[in-house]
Design a protein around this motif. Sequence first.
Motif, mmCIF file in Angstrom:
data_model
loop_
_atom_site.group_PDB
_atom_site.id
_atom_site.type_symbol
_atom_site.label_atom_id
_atom_site.label_comp_id
_atom_site.label_asym_id
_atom_site.label_seq_id
_atom_site.Cartn_x
_atom_site.Cartn_y
_atom_site.Cartn_z
ATOM 1 N N PHE A 1 -16.556 -8.010 13.004
ATOM 2 C CA PHE A 1 -17.211 -8.196 14.302
ATOM 3 C C PHE A 1 -17.983 -9.515 14.364
ATOM 4 C CE2 PHE A 1 -16.674 -3.535 14.733
ATOM 5 C CZ PHE A 1 -15.941 -3.572 15.906
ATOM 6 N N ILE A 2 -18.562 -9.935 13.252
ATOM 7 C CA ILE A 2 -19.277 -11.223 13.235
ATOM 8 C C ILE A 2 -18.295 -12.376 13.413
ATOM 9 C CG2 ILE A 2 -20.570 -12.806 11.750
ATOM 10 C CD1 ILE A 2 -22.017 -10.329 10.627
ATOM 11 N N VAL A 3 -17.199 -12.344 12.654
ATOM 12 C CA VAL A 3 -16.213 -13.423 12.748
ATOM 13 C C VAL A 3 -15.550 -13.432 14.122
ATOM 14 C CG1 VAL A 3 -13.958 -14.161 11.855
ATOM 15 C CG2 VAL A 3 -15.791 -13.619 10.277
ATOM 16 N N PHE A 4 -15.291 -12.261 14.667
ATOM 17 C CA PHE A 4 -14.632 -12.182 15.971
ATOM 18 C C PHE A 4 -15.537 -12.657 17.101
ATOM 19 C CE2 PHE A 4 -12.112 -10.430 19.382
ATOM 20 C CZ PHE A 4 -10.823 -10.591 18.886
ATOM 21 N N SER A 5 -16.840 -12.558 16.917
ATOM 22 C CA SER A 5 -17.759 -12.971 17.981
ATOM 23 C C SER A 5 -18.009 -14.479 17.999
ATOM 24 C CB SER A 5 -19.084 -12.225 17.848
ATOM 25 O OG SER A 5 -19.733 -12.613 16.660
ATOM 26 N N ILE A 6 -17.653 -15.183 16.932
ATOM 27 C CA ILE A 6 -17.836 -16.636 16.885
ATOM 28 C C ILE A 6 -16.498 -17.295 17.208
ATOM 29 C CG2 ILE A 6 -18.503 -18.596 15.436
ATOM 30 C CD1 ILE A 6 -20.160 -16.586 13.767
ATOM 31 N N PRO A 7 -16.394 -17.980 18.325
ATOM 32 C CA PRO A 7 -15.090 -18.516 18.770
ATOM 33 C C PRO A 7 -14.455 -19.526 17.808
ATOM 34 C CG PRO A 7 -16.716 -18.655 20.539
ATOM 35 C CD PRO A 7 -17.442 -18.219 19.315
ATOM 36 N N GLU A 8 -15.267 -20.312 17.102
ATOM 37 C CA GLU A 8 -14.724 -21.346 16.223
ATOM 38 C C GLU A 8 -13.970 -20.754 15.022
ATOM 39 O OE1 GLU A 8 -18.125 -21.451 17.021
ATOM 40 O OE2 GLU A 8 -17.815 -22.823 18.681
ATOM 41 N N ILE A 9 -14.371 -19.597 14.557
ATOM 42 C CA ILE A 9 -13.738 -19.007 13.371
ATOM 43 C C ILE A 9 -13.025 -17.694 13.693
ATOM 44 C CG2 ILE A 9 -15.286 -20.117 11.728
ATOM 45 C CD1 ILE A 9 -16.883 -17.538 11.599
ATOM 46 N N LYS A 10 -12.709 -17.512 14.962
ATOM 47 C CA LYS A 10 -12.063 -16.279 15.405
ATOM 48 C C LYS A 10 -10.705 -16.069 14.740
ATOM 49 C CE LYS A 10 -11.964 -14.056 19.778
ATOM 50 N NZ LYS A 10 -11.917 -14.211 21.215
ATOM 51 N N SER A 11 -10.021 -17.146 14.383
ATOM 52 C CA SER A 11 -8.687 -17.030 13.788
ATOM 53 C C SER A 11 -8.736 -16.408 12.384
ATOM 54 C CB SER A 11 -8.021 -18.399 13.719
ATOM 55 O OG SER A 11 -8.768 -19.271 12.895
ATOM 56 N N TYR A 12 -9.886 -16.420 11.744
ATOM 57 C CA TYR A 12 -10.004 -15.827 10.410
ATOM 58 C C TYR A 12 -10.159 -14.308 10.435
ATOM 59 C CZ TYR A 12 -10.587 -20.582 8.740
ATOM 60 O OH TYR A 12 -10.388 -21.895 8.465
ATOM 61 N N SER A 13 -10.302 -13.747 11.614
ATOM 62 C CA SER A 13 -10.483 -12.296 11.695
ATOM 63 C C SER A 13 -9.252 -11.543 11.205
ATOM 64 C CB SER A 13 -10.826 -11.880 13.120
ATOM 65 O OG SER A 13 -9.752 -12.153 13.993
ATOM 66 N N LYS A 14 -8.074 -12.147 11.339
ATOM 67 C CA LYS A 14 -6.868 -11.474 10.850
ATOM 68 C C LYS A 14 -6.886 -11.331 9.338
ATOM 69 C CE LYS A 14 -4.115 -15.651 10.682
ATOM 70 N NZ LYS A 14 -3.025 -16.402 11.252
ATOM 71 N N MET B 1 -11.356 -9.114 22.862
ATOM 72 C CA MET B 1 -11.087 -8.437 21.605
ATOM 73 C C MET B 1 -9.887 -7.505 21.751
ATOM 74 S SD MET B 1 -13.712 -6.121 19.375
ATOM 75 C CE MET B 1 -14.843 -7.457 19.136
ATOM 76 N N ASN B 2 -9.023 -7.516 20.758
ATOM 77 C CA ASN B 2 -7.879 -6.629 20.765
ATOM 78 C C ASN B 2 -8.345 -5.244 20.297
ATOM 79 O OD1 ASN B 2 -5.443 -5.379 20.637
ATOM 80 N ND2 ASN B 2 -4.432 -7.024 19.508
ATOM 81 N N TRP B 3 -8.488 -4.330 21.228
ATOM 82 C CA TRP B 3 -9.065 -3.021 20.924
ATOM 83 C C TRP B 3 -8.153 -2.155 20.075
ATOM 84 C CZ3 TRP B 3 -13.959 -2.461 21.088
ATOM 85 C CH2 TRP B 3 -14.700 -3.242 21.958
ATOM 86 N N ARG B 4 -6.845 -2.412 20.117
ATOM 87 C CA ARG B 4 -5.936 -1.644 19.260
ATOM 88 C C ARG B 4 -6.187 -1.936 17.791
ATOM 89 N NH1 ARG B 4 -0.381 -3.062 21.660
ATOM 90 N NH2 ARG B 4 -1.584 -4.498 22.875
ATOM 91 N N ILE B 5 -6.484 -3.188 17.489
ATOM 92 C CA ILE B 5 -6.791 -3.549 16.097
ATOM 93 C C ILE B 5 -8.096 -2.897 15.670
ATOM 94 C CG2 ILE B 5 -7.411 -5.459 14.578
ATOM 95 C CD1 ILE B 5 -5.440 -7.188 16.125
ATOM 96 N N VAL B 6 -9.088 -2.927 16.542
ATOM 97 C CA VAL B 6 -10.389 -2.332 16.213
ATOM 98 C C VAL B 6 -10.257 -0.820 16.024
ATOM 99 C CG1 VAL B 6 -12.720 -1.925 17.072
ATOM 100 C CG2 VAL B 6 -11.663 -4.151 17.369
#
Length: 135
Positions: free
Chosen positions: A83-96, A2-7
């Motif tokens: 956090f839910i989207v970031f924890s699922i690898p398949e849809i991690k790209s949608y976190s942005k 996880m990119n902690w700067r974004i969080v």
Amino acid sequence: MMNWRIVLGLFFYTFLCLGCAIFLMNDLVSFYYKKGKRKEIKKTQTLKEKVLFSKYKEKIPGIFYFGYYTAFIVNFILIVSYFIVFSIPEIKSYSKWIVVAHFIFNSIWFITPFIMFWQKDWRVKGFKYNRWLKK
């Protein structure tokens, strides 16, 4: 990873905008109630009434309560969904997109009161509520 700067930026901007919401509601309480009446109400307030501003509902317009509650609820939903989207690898790209939606919502919420109640004179403190609101 996880990119902690974004969080951290997400949490900082959330707290900044929620602080602006609390400041706006406190400023509206100061606009509508005299100092003695505010002190009298604050003596009998519970923590729940302080957070929800429920003792002041008879004078403060409902649109401000709607905006206040919306800011808290939407920020909570966006942070949890990030956090839910970031924890699922398949849809991690949608976190942005969640971060962008969060930034846009908070920017609109943060800038709107400043545009509506701006003062021409920069030396005057506070907002000019009497332009839009009646006491």
